[in-house]
Design a protein around this motif. Structure first.
Motif, PDB file in Angstrom:
ATOM      1  N   UNK A 115     -12.910 -26.838  27.103  1.00  0.00           N
ATOM      2  CA  UNK A 115     -12.623 -25.719  26.197  1.00  0.00           C
ATOM      3  C   UNK A 115     -12.187 -26.186  24.817  1.00  0.00           C
ATOM      4  N   UNK A 116     -12.240 -27.511  24.592  1.00  0.00           N
ATOM      5  CA  UNK A 116     -11.884 -28.126  23.305  1.00  0.00           C
ATOM      6  C   UNK A 116     -10.422 -27.885  22.929  1.00  0.00           C
ATOM      7  N   UNK A 117      -9.580 -27.750  23.937  1.00  0.00           N
ATOM      8  CA  UNK A 117      -8.140 -27.608  23.699  1.00  0.00           C
ATOM      9  C   UNK A 117      -7.508 -28.982  23.939  1.00  0.00           C
ATOM     10  N   UNK A 118      -7.640 -29.858  22.945  1.00  0.00           N
ATOM     11  CA  UNK A 118      -7.233 -31.248  23.117  1.00  0.00           C
ATOM     12  C   UNK A 118      -5.729 -31.408  23.294  1.00  0.00           C
ATOM     13  N   UNK A 119      -4.935 -30.531  22.666  1.00  0.00           N
ATOM     14  CA  UNK A 119      -3.481 -30.653  22.794  1.00  0.00           C
ATOM     15  C   UNK A 119      -3.043 -30.390  24.232  1.00  0.00           C
ATOM     16  N   UNK A 120      -3.511 -29.276  24.822  1.00  0.00           N
ATOM     17  CA  UNK A 120      -3.135 -28.974  26.198  1.00  0.00           C
ATOM     18  C   UNK A 120      -3.694 -30.017  27.155  1.00  0.00           C
ATOM     19  N   UNK A 121      -4.892 -30.506  26.865  1.00  0.00           N
ATOM     20  CA  UNK A 121      -5.464 -31.556  27.706  1.00  0.00           C
ATOM     21  C   UNK A 121      -4.566 -32.781  27.721  1.00  0.00           C
ATOM     22  N   UNK A 122      -4.146 -33.249  26.555  1.00  0.00           N
ATOM     23  CA  UNK A 122      -3.347 -34.473  26.480  1.00  0.00           C
ATOM     24  C   UNK A 122      -1.958 -34.280  27.090  1.00  0.00           C
ATOM     25  N   UNK A 123      -1.346 -33.134  26.842  1.00  0.00           N
ATOM     26  CA  UNK A 123      -0.025 -32.869  27.418  1.00  0.00           C
ATOM     27  C   UNK A 123      -0.103 -32.818  28.939  1.00  0.00           C
ATOM     28  N   UNK A 124      -1.116 -32.136  29.450  1.00  0.00           N
ATOM     29  CA  UNK A 124      -1.268 -31.999  30.892  1.00  0.00           C
ATOM     30  C   UNK A 124      -1.623 -33.334  31.526  1.00  0.00           C
ATOM     31  N   UNK A 125      -2.470 -34.114  30.856  1.00  0.00           N
ATOM     32  CA  UNK A 125      -2.853 -35.424  31.383  1.00  0.00           C
ATOM     33  C   UNK A 125      -1.657 -36.365  31.403  1.00  0.00           C
ATOM     34  N   UNK A 126      -0.895 -36.382  30.320  1.00  0.00           N
ATOM     35  CA  UNK A 126       0.223 -37.315  30.201  1.00  0.00           C
ATOM     36  C   UNK A 126       1.285 -37.072  31.267  1.00  0.00           C
ATOM     37  N   UNK A 127       1.529 -35.822  31.628  1.00  0.00           N
ATOM     38  CA  UNK A 127       2.649 -35.553  32.544  1.00  0.00           C
ATOM     39  C   UNK A 127       2.353 -35.967  33.975  1.00  0.00           C
ATOM     40  N   UNK A 128       1.087 -36.288  34.280  1.00  0.00           N
ATOM     41  CA  UNK A 128       0.761 -36.750  35.626  1.00  0.00           C
ATOM     42  C   UNK A 128       0.207 -38.181  35.647  1.00  0.00           C
ATOM     43  N   UNK A 129      -0.065 -38.742  34.500  1.00  0.00           N
ATOM     44  CA  UNK A 129      -0.727 -40.043  34.461  1.00  0.00           C
ATOM     45  C   UNK A 129       0.270 -41.191  34.632  1.00  0.00           C
ATOM     46  N   UNK A 130      -0.281 -42.402  34.782  1.00  0.00           N
ATOM     47  CA  UNK A 130       0.547 -43.599  34.899  1.00  0.00           C
ATOM     48  C   UNK A 130       1.334 -43.864  33.622  1.00  0.00           C
ATOM     49  N   UNK A 131       0.890 -43.312  32.484  1.00  0.00           N
ATOM     50  CA  UNK A 131       1.627 -43.514  31.232  1.00  0.00           C
ATOM     51  C   UNK A 131       3.005 -42.863  31.308  1.00  0.00           C
TER      52      UNK A 131
END
Length: 315
Positions: A115-131
């Motif tokens: 959906x080209x919502x890069x901010x929500x994508x990155x926030x959602x990815x970061x909170x579950x990722x190894x980072x």
């Protein structure tokens, strides 16, 4: 991560659905599905003749909850082989996951990307990722200032000479030790040590230690393998590690916290999907999650073969 192996009937149903998620059998998609057949399914179906399947048919033939969960994770990886998933791919994954009764947050995560919502994508990815785990480990060991120092050092704004000196002293260990081999890994690739400008925070050093313990190089293919190896033993959100490399090297979306190459359709490289699955399976045999809370300093003085033996790292 625990791998589950379907019977031939389940494998056939799953492959039909995976082909639908792929939409097109590009070289990367074909290599991935072929590797899945070789290393997980132990089948040899002709991918080109696989018919489509409805979500209900798939669910009826997939009774085991663990296998259902694994299949949905596999769909996520499949959707990222070449490009950002299309809305149609997202809809198919949602339909299959709903029929299987699996709530997989990763589907919503990549839906944000579609959906080209890069901010929500990155926030959602970061909170579950190894980072996120790296930040948590850095905080646990050095509290808030440790997180700040780690970030500033990674960005080249801060040096900690005493910390860097500890890593440079590893060269004085016998060559067969894990610590010496870690020092050699940094020196031979001209990497900055923790405590030096642009050096990784200590909470991320397990990644380099896994390069050394696993014998994986630092090429794009080597990074694919070491990340799959780590996903194999990781206990928390291992799928997000596989997503990480597919986003970075399959889709071409930069998710790494450092400057590194991004590319697309990396699994179109002949043989890469095979060695990635070999690394994943190897990682599942490791008896400890080395990515969270590992105090590696006592192990650095040990012979590398003894450390591999201790953690059941085969090969």
């Amino acid at each position: 991560m625990e791998l589950h192996y379907p019977d031939p009937g389940e494998a056939y149903l799953g492959l039909r659905a995976m082909k639908m998620v792929a939409e097109t059998l590009t070289p990367a998609a074909r290599h991935l599905l072929t590797a899945v057949q070789t290393h997980i399914l132990h089948t040899d179906y002709d991918l080109d003749t696989l018919p489509s399947i409805t979500p209900g048919e798939l669910a009826q033939g997939f009774p085991r909850p663990a296998l259902r969960e694994q299949f949905v994770q596999g769909m996520v990886v499949m959707s990222l082989v070449d490009d950002v998933p299309t809305p149609a791919q997202i809809q198919r994954m949602e339909a299959f996951a709903t029929a299987l009764g699996v709530a997989q947050p990763a589907i919503q995560n990549i839906k944000f990307l579609t959906e080209k919502n890069s901010l929500l994508f990155r926030l959602d990815f970061m909170r579950r990722s190894h980072l996120r785990s790296m930040v948590a480990d850095q905080f646990q060991n050095q509290v808030f200032w440790g997180v700040v120092k780690g970030f500033l050092g990674l960005r080249g704004f801060l040096e900690e000479p005493e910390l860097a000196a500890k890593y440079h002293q590893l060269k004085n260990l016998p060559p067969a030790t894990l610590g010496y081999q870690l020092w050699h890994h940094y020196q031979s690739h001209d990497f900055a040590f923790p405590g030096e400008r642009f050096g990784f925070p200590e909470a991320a050093i397990y990644h380099d230690l896994c390069h050394v313990l696993g014998g994986y190089d630092t090429s794009v293919g080597g990074e694919m393998q070491v990340t799959a190896f780590i996903a194999g033993f990781r206990r928390t959100y291992p799928l997000y590690l596989l997503m990480f490399v597919q986003l970075q090297f399959g889709v071409g979306v930069k998710v790494a916290p450092i400057e590194t190459a991004s590319t697309q359709s990396i699994l179109a490289t002949p043989g890469l999907a095979d060695v990635m699955f070999q690394a994943l399976k190897r990682g599942t045999g490791v008896n400890t999650d080395l990515s969270e809370g590992w105090d590696f300093w006592p192990d650095l003085a040990q012979p590398i073969n003894k450390v591999r033996e201790r953690f059941h790292i085969q090969g």
